[in-house]
Enzyme design. Structure first.
Site, PDB file in Angstrom:
ATOM      1  CD1 TRP A 199       8.614  22.087  24.101  1.00  0.00           C
ATOM      2  CD2 TRP A 199       9.247  24.001  23.148  1.00  0.00           C
ATOM      3  NE1 TRP A 199       8.214  22.033  22.791  1.00  0.00           N
ATOM      4  CE2 TRP A 199       8.590  23.206  22.179  1.00  0.00           C
ATOM      5  CE3 TRP A 199       9.745  25.248  22.776  1.00  0.00           C
ATOM      6  CZ2 TRP A 199       8.412  23.633  20.869  1.00  0.00           C
ATOM      7  CZ3 TRP A 199       9.566  25.672  21.466  1.00  0.00           C
ATOM      8  CH2 TRP A 199       8.901  24.870  20.527  1.00  0.00           C
ATOM      9  CG  ASP A 367      -3.353  16.896  17.918  1.00  0.00           C
ATOM     10  OD1 ASP A 367      -4.496  16.414  17.944  1.00  0.00           O
ATOM     11  OD2 ASP A 367      -2.994  17.842  18.646  1.00  0.00           O
ATOM     12  NE  ARG A 443      -0.693  21.929  21.487  1.00  0.00           N
ATOM     13  CZ  ARG A 443      -0.686  20.794  20.786  1.00  0.00           C
ATOM     14  NH1 ARG A 443      -0.747  19.640  21.387  1.00  0.00           N
ATOM     15  NH2 ARG A 443      -0.606  20.836  19.472  1.00  0.00           N
ATOM     16  CE  LYS A 476       4.780  12.497  18.799  1.00  0.00           C
ATOM     17  NZ  LYS A 476       4.963  13.532  17.739  1.00  0.00           N
ATOM     18  CD1 TRP A 477       1.071   9.158  26.465  1.00  0.00           C
ATOM     19  CD2 TRP A 477       0.582   6.987  26.634  1.00  0.00           C
ATOM     20  NE1 TRP A 477       0.423   8.975  27.661  1.00  0.00           N
ATOM     21  CE2 TRP A 477       0.106   7.654  27.787  1.00  0.00           C
ATOM     22  CE3 TRP A 477       0.400   5.615  26.521  1.00  0.00           C
ATOM     23  CZ2 TRP A 477      -0.538   6.974  28.816  1.00  0.00           C
ATOM     24  CZ3 TRP A 477      -0.249   4.941  27.535  1.00  0.00           C
ATOM     25  CH2 TRP A 477      -0.714   5.617  28.667  1.00  0.00           C
ATOM     26  CG  ASP A 478       2.436  14.613  22.617  1.00  0.00           C
ATOM     27  OD1 ASP A 478       3.226  14.903  23.529  1.00  0.00           O
ATOM     28  OD2 ASP A 478       2.396  15.236  21.531  1.00  0.00           O
ATOM     29  CG  ASN A 480       1.481  18.310  23.855  1.00  0.00           C
ATOM     30  OD1 ASN A 480       2.668  18.552  23.665  1.00  0.00           O
ATOM     31  ND2 ASN A 480       0.761  17.574  23.025  1.00  0.00           N
ATOM     32  CB  CYS A 526       5.725  12.375  22.677  1.00  0.00           C
ATOM     33  SG  CYS A 526       5.952  14.072  22.088  1.00  0.00           S
ATOM     34  CG  ASP A 548       7.770  19.206  20.549  1.00  0.00           C
ATOM     35  OD1 ASP A 548       7.641  18.027  20.163  1.00  0.00           O
ATOM     36  OD2 ASP A 548       6.902  19.795  21.221  1.00  0.00           O
TER      37      ASP A 548
END
Length: 743
Positions: A199, A367, A443, A476-478, A480, A526, A548
């Site tokens: 990351w 977000d 997360r 924006k498709w994240d 995590n 993303c 990021d």
């Protein structure tokens, strides 16, 4: 471009002006590899390239001429049938055997390229752009058929490969291993280059010589990962950016993968790439088939830049789809690093108003706009606007933004859920979790079970409703977190090995539905930055958030490494605030922009917090990008100097007609009493006279051959004799050169 099938000799030759690929039905019926490389003339047979022998301690088929598959170059090998190397396929049969014996059963050719159902893949818009060979292999004992697909493209050193496995027997089987490609090369005199990291430091190129044994990169995280990319290169030791033999291998897939090279003790190199066989087992009932993802091979003898440019053109023009694939991307501002979770509608409108003044075209809300999402511990999965933050909802906010003259974009994380959410409380069984085991969070979130169609249907219903109601032009498709406890409550025990792959098929299904329903929306992928930056998602989302890490110096490295496979038009790149939020480093605004230009370009900060001088600078940067983004995003890209090898970095883009170019030169740290430096350029017309203008104002005229062979002078104390001046002192400096051919 053509595919020659020589039936008498059992030889297949795929060739164009860039490469040749030759294979042959071996005397025992297996499919052998004879040649892959620079283009060669066709002939009836290439049997002089066929090397068959049985060495001491080999296992052989005595009644077939003492053939040992251990010492034969093959196209789709299996382990255990006299070949002791790792194979491309493994089938667990109903009697417990894993031995396969796949022999030639027929072939066909067709113009164009067949689509792969449910999977992303390269494509053709016209049949004359490519030709496809399908070779069928059959195992007479268990009835398994494997069809190998080979597509060769017109005018490009590209072979696209995949395999379809079909159970034509009477009993169910389990596919334990099914690689998308296997390629045996006759020697091991190569360097291996992978893209590795983690990351915030994704896709660092690592180069090392091949050694005897196995070298591999892989992901078992449920996604392609920050750590390793599903892409590798094999190059000759002497190969550099501008010359030498290079092969690139890229898997068009977003889930668990294995990219492996096995160099045996006889100098033969076997390349395999596909779905990772660990934790994979696919039950195939009689009459059912399984399609592997596609793998793309690029060959060139013109160096790494030429290899990358081939990938860039292919992925831009024949992998990305839809309204945005060849359109310049809007300059956006994202509120995430400006506000994080601390925002309401008035604050967002204030940021948007200033962005409009600065020439920005798209405002993106990240977000925190839904449910109980005031931090990352709650609300994920509850895709209902939070009224206390957005009293007019997403629809109302979007209309206010668009009334300013900006487009509006929105962040989603469709695949995840917080345990503290209405969705989880209603459907705890909709997450991936192992029965009787304590789940792990990352997360503060769990992974929704996208292997279940009803889960995908539910998420699709919520997201599509918002997209229909609001004025949204960008998503924006994240994603995590990586997948743990990979177990689906909806599948029987003998199908749990299918979950990882079914999950990715669910992701692709949702992407397909949304991009089909909303074709004018620009989707950006993303995954905590670059955790799923792969060719598979380019099929649905023509750009991805590259990392990021928004620090300009780190982004030089990240974008440089990413460029080995992926085009600039796919790289989300933003100017962020200083001190940088990841490194606390302070870099000049000019340098931050000079790096971010070479991607899709945007801002990740609150422009209201900049000084008046900085705001004027932002206006200039935005104007510059608007003027040059077509050249940057769709020109021919060259890497000139690696930030992994020196204190400098440089790259350039050249227009298709070679009349325009932009060169970017970066000096990471300032030097004292440094040496004289020159930067040879690439891709120019040697006979054209170019007007060269440095962004500091100096300018002059030079022929293309001068610029490519003598080079630009980039020393601290001198310029190209196009003006007397001293470069400003300090770390993290950048210079742009604009080249325009004179009539």
């Amino acid at each position: 471009m053509r595919i020659d099938v020589h039936e008498k000799s059992g030889t297949f030759h795929l060739h164009n002006d860039e490469l040749s690929y030759v294979m042959k039905v071996l005397p025992n019926g297996h499919l052998g590899q004879l040649y892959f490389g620079a283009p060669i003339h066709d002939r009836e047979d290439f049997d002089y390239l066929l090397e068959i022998c049985a060495r001491s301690h080999s296992a052989v088929f005595e009644d077939e001429g003492f053939v040992s598959l251990e010492h034969v170059k093959q196209e789709y090998p299996s382990y255990g049938n006299s070949d002791f190397r790792e194979g491309a396929v493994e089938i667990l049969q109903s009697d417990g055997s894993r031995i396969s014996d796949l022999r030639y059963a027929g072939c066909r050719t067709e113009h164009g390229k067949p689509r792969l159902p449910g999977l992303p893949a390269t494509y053709t818009e016209h049949d004359e752009e490519a030709e496809t060979l399908a070779v069928t292999l059959r195992d007479e004992k268990d009835g398994m058929e494997v069809t190998l697909f080979y597509t060769i493209f017109e005018g490009a050193g590209v072979i696209a490969r995949s395999a379809r496995l079909e159970n034509r027997g009477k009993e169910p089987v389990h596919i334990e291993r099914a690689m998308s490609l296997s390629l045996d090369l006759p020697d091991a005199s190569y360097d291996w280059i992978q893209l590795a990291g983690s990351w915030a430091r994704e896709r660092t190129p690592l180069r090392q010589p091949l050694h005897s044994g196995i070298q591999a990169v892989e992901s078992l995280r449920g996604h392609s990962s920050h750590q390793y990319n599903p892409f590798l290169m094999l190059v000759r030791p002497e190969t550099g950016e501008d010359g030498g033999e290079a092969m690139g291998f890229c898997l068009v897939y977003s889930g668990n993968f294995l990219a492996q090279i096995q160099a045996d003790t006889y100098g033969v190199t076997r390349v395999t790439m596909g779905i990772h066989p660990a934790w994979f087992s696919w039950k195939l009932e009689p009459g059912e088939s399984f399609q592997t993802p596609e793998a793309v091979i690029v060959y060139t003898d013109q160096g790494l830049n030429a290899m990358s440019q081939t990938f860039h053109r292919l992925f831009r023009d024949r992998l990305a789809r839809g309204a945005w694939k060849n359109r310049v991307r809007p300059i956006l501002i994202n509120n995430w690093e400006a506000t994080y979770f601390d925002f309401d509608e008035p604050k967002l409108l204030t940021i948007a108003e200033k962005a409009k003044e600065e020439g920005v075209e798209l405002f993106v809300l990240d977000d925190g706009w839904f449910g109980a999402r005031r931090n990352d511990r709650a609300g994920l999965g509850d895709w209902v606007p939070a009224e206390e933050l957005l009293p007019s909802g997403i629809a109302g906010l979007s209309k206010k933004i668009t009334a300013m003259g900006l487009s509006f974009g929105l962040w989603f994380e469709p695949e995840m859920v917080n345990p503290d959410s209405d969705l989880y409380r209603a459907h705890p069984d909709w997450t991936l979790h192992a029965p009787g085991r304590k789940p792990t969070t990352s997360r503060h979130q769990l992974v929704l079970d996208f292997s279940r169609p009803e889960v995908v249907d539910y998420v699709h219903g919520l997201i599509s409703a918002i997209l229909r109601e609001a004025d949204i032009s960008y998503v924006k498709w994240d994603m995590n977190r990586s997948i743990t406890e990979c177990y689906s409550a909806a599948l029987p025990a003998d199908r749990e090995g299918e979950v990882f792959h079914r999950y990715i098929l669910g992701v692709y299904d949702l992407y397909e539905r949304l991009t089909s329903e909303f074709p004018e929306i620009l989707f950006e992928s993303c995954a905590g930055g670059g955790g799923r930056f792969d060719a598979g998602l380019l099929y649905y989302a023509p750009q991805g958030w590259t990392s990021d890490d928004t620090d300009a110096v780190e982004r030089i490295r990240i974008q440089y490494g990413t460029s080995y496979a992926y085009p600039l038009s796919s790289m989300g790149s933003h100017v962020s605030a200083v001190p940088n939020h990841q490194l606390r480093r302070i870099t000049p605004l000019k340098t931050r922009a000079d790096v971010a230009y070479f991607g899709t370009y945007g801002y990740e900060l609150d422009l209201n917090r900049l000084s008046a001088e900085e705001q004027d600078q932002v206006k200039d940067c935005t104007r510059f990008m608007k003027e040059h983004r077509e050249l940057i995003q769709y020109g021919t890209f060259y890497r000139l100097r690696s930030p992994f090898e020196s204190n400098e970095a440089a790259w350039m883009v050249v227009s298709g007609d070679r009349k325009e170019a932009i060169v970017a030169y970066y000096q990471i740290l300032s030097t004292v009493n440094g040496g004289f430096l020159r930067l040879p350029l690439r891709g120019l017309d040697p006979d054209r006279l170019y007007h060269v203008k440095e962004d500091a104002g100096a300018e002059g005229d030079f022929y293309g051959d001068e610029l490519m062979h003598a080079g630009l002078v980039t020393s601290d104390e001198t310029s190209q004799k196009i003006g007397e001046r001293i470069r400003p002192a300090g770390d993290f400096r950048s210079t742009l050169y604009l080249l325009r051919a004179k009539d």
